[in-house]
Design an enzyme around this catalytic site. Structure first.
Site, PDB file in Angstrom:
ATOM      1  N   ILE A 145      -8.383  17.318 -12.308  1.00  0.00           N
ATOM      2  CA  ILE A 145      -9.387  17.916 -11.416  1.00  0.00           C
ATOM      3  C   ILE A 145      -9.975  16.821 -10.525  1.00  0.00           C
ATOM      4  O   ILE A 145     -10.452  15.802 -11.025  1.00  0.00           O
ATOM      5  CB  ILE A 145     -10.524  18.587 -12.224  1.00  0.00           C
ATOM      6  CG1 ILE A 145      -9.964  19.622 -13.211  1.00  0.00           C
ATOM      7  CG2 ILE A 145     -11.536  19.230 -11.279  1.00  0.00           C
ATOM      8  CD1 ILE A 145      -9.309  20.818 -12.604  1.00  0.00           C
ATOM      9  N   TYR A 173      -5.387  14.109 -27.767  1.00  0.00           N
ATOM     10  CA  TYR A 173      -6.018  15.053 -26.840  1.00  0.00           C
ATOM     11  C   TYR A 173      -5.144  16.311 -26.708  1.00  0.00           C
ATOM     12  O   TYR A 173      -5.629  17.438 -26.854  1.00  0.00           O
ATOM     13  CB  TYR A 173      -6.182  14.359 -25.481  1.00  0.00           C
ATOM     14  CG  TYR A 173      -6.665  15.238 -24.353  1.00  0.00           C
ATOM     15  CD1 TYR A 173      -7.963  15.712 -24.324  1.00  0.00           C
ATOM     16  CD2 TYR A 173      -5.817  15.560 -23.296  1.00  0.00           C
ATOM     17  CE1 TYR A 173      -8.418  16.498 -23.273  1.00  0.00           C
ATOM     18  CE2 TYR A 173      -6.266  16.342 -22.234  1.00  0.00           C
ATOM     19  CZ  TYR A 173      -7.562  16.810 -22.224  1.00  0.00           C
ATOM     20  OH  TYR A 173      -8.005  17.590 -21.186  1.00  0.00           O
TER      21      TYR A 173
HETATM   22  N1  SER Z   1      -7.634  15.138 -16.790  1.00  0.00           N
HETATM   23  C1  SER Z   1      -7.211  15.114 -18.154  1.00  0.00           C
HETATM   24  C2  SER Z   1      -6.759  13.764 -18.562  1.00  0.00           C
HETATM   25  O1  SER Z   1      -6.268  13.077 -17.715  1.00  0.00           O
HETATM   26  C3  SER Z   1      -6.075  16.078 -18.357  1.00  0.00           C
HETATM   27  O2  SER Z   1      -6.584  17.307 -18.658  1.00  0.00           O
HETATM   28  O3  SER Z   1      -6.845  13.421 -19.691  1.00  0.00           O
END
Ligand code: SER
Length: 316
Positions: free
Chosen positions: A172, A142
């Protein structure tokens, strides 16, 4: 931004961004799109909706031309934990959706918002008050896709003049659509469980500090950056933005101000612990503040009050 396409409209951010943008720019001017129709009714019925697979460039392009789109918000992504379980698919999806978005934005001479993440940082990044410009060698697929996406977006701006912009979102926290497959998901789940069970078993340990932000600030950041005067932008992809740096204990303490009997215990997930340990404890977002007047509104106390109020009604 006159005609906007939100790709990934069923997701955690997309499902709220569509509504936010429709309120500002008019419902007819914001096309919501996802690969399936599994999103809130008001996203599908509150304005135009199209089924778009971001990896199917031909249909994606056709829809952009059909609606005369000038701005694409690409919110398609497989998050960190899910990505570690499916690295090949994560790379294919995260890079494929971005690459198609950039190519189509180039053709229409449009603009594109492509969010990056705290996940773009890695174990060798300075962990406290992580600077805007610093060492970025993430070790999740990621994160690697996010850094590659930042570089590719800058490349499209410099080489082809595509108006590419983005922020590095922290975790978020929101109350409409659940996140799925991320390392920071606990920070949403803790509120749901506080209402439902008055207890929560956390999969990250006490002391795992990460940046977080309440959804209204995340939406505001996206629009404010896209509307920013380009002459002021020395950076483009992507800006650190944050609102608070939290660990599970701090969140629990705040929740107990509303639900005194709330209990927190731990059953840590080694995959998540390992990922969280490579991400910043806190980011420095002063460059976003300087270049486009970014300022968060919600802190832990105001966010917690709002989250619990909303979820109390929703989960009744
Ligand atoms: N919220 C995301 C994750 O935990 C991080 O950008 O993968």
């Amino acid at each position: 931004m006159k005609k906007i396409l939100v790709l990934g409209a069923a997701g955690q951010i997309g499902s709220e961004l569509v509504v936010y943008l429709r309120n500002i720019y008019g419902a007819d001017n914001v096309v919501a799109a996802d690969v399936h129709k599994n999103c809130p009714d008001y996203v599908i019925n509150g304005g135009p909706f199209e089924l778009i697979d971001a990896l199917d460039g031909e249909n994606f392009r056709k829809q952009v031309l059909k609606y005369n789109i000038d701005t694409i918000f690409n919110l398609v992504a497989m998050l960190s934990v899910k990505g570690e379980a499916n690295p090949v698919l994560a790379w294919k999806l995260n890079m494929g959706a971005l690459f198609n978005s950039l190519e189509i934005a180039r053709e229409i001479k449009g603009a594109i918002f492509n969010p990056s993440s705290i996940g773009a940082f890695g174990p060798t990044t300075p962990m406290d008050l992580t600077p805007q410009d610093t060492l970025m060698r993430p070790n999740t697929v990621y994160g690697i896709s996010k850094v590659a996406g930042e570089l590719l977006s800058d490349y499209y701006y410099e080489k082809f003049g595509v108006d590419t912009r983005g922020v590095r979102y922290p975790g978020i926290i929101s109350n409409v659509t659940l996140p799925g497959g991320g390392t920071t998901d606990y920070a949403v789940e803790i509120y749901y469980e506080a209402i439902k069970k008055k207890s929560y078993t956390c999969n990250l340990p006490a002391g795992a500090f990460l940046d977080m932000m309440y959804m209204p600030d995340a939406l505001k950041a996206a629009v404010q950056l896209m509307e920013a005067d380009p002459c002021r932008l020395k950076h483009r992809n992507c800006f650190n933005v944050t609102a608070m740096s939290l660990d599970p204990e701090i969140m629990a303490k705040e929740i107990r101000k509303h639900i005194p009997e709330f209990k927190l215990d731990y059953e840590v997930d080694p995959v998540k612990v390992k990922i969280a340990a490579t991400w910043p404890n806190s980011m420095d977002d002063s460059v976003a503040r300087d270049e486009w007047d970014w300022k968060h509104e919600y802190d832990l106390a105001t966010m917690t009050t709002d989250m619990l109020n909303v979820l109390e009604k929703k989960l009744k």
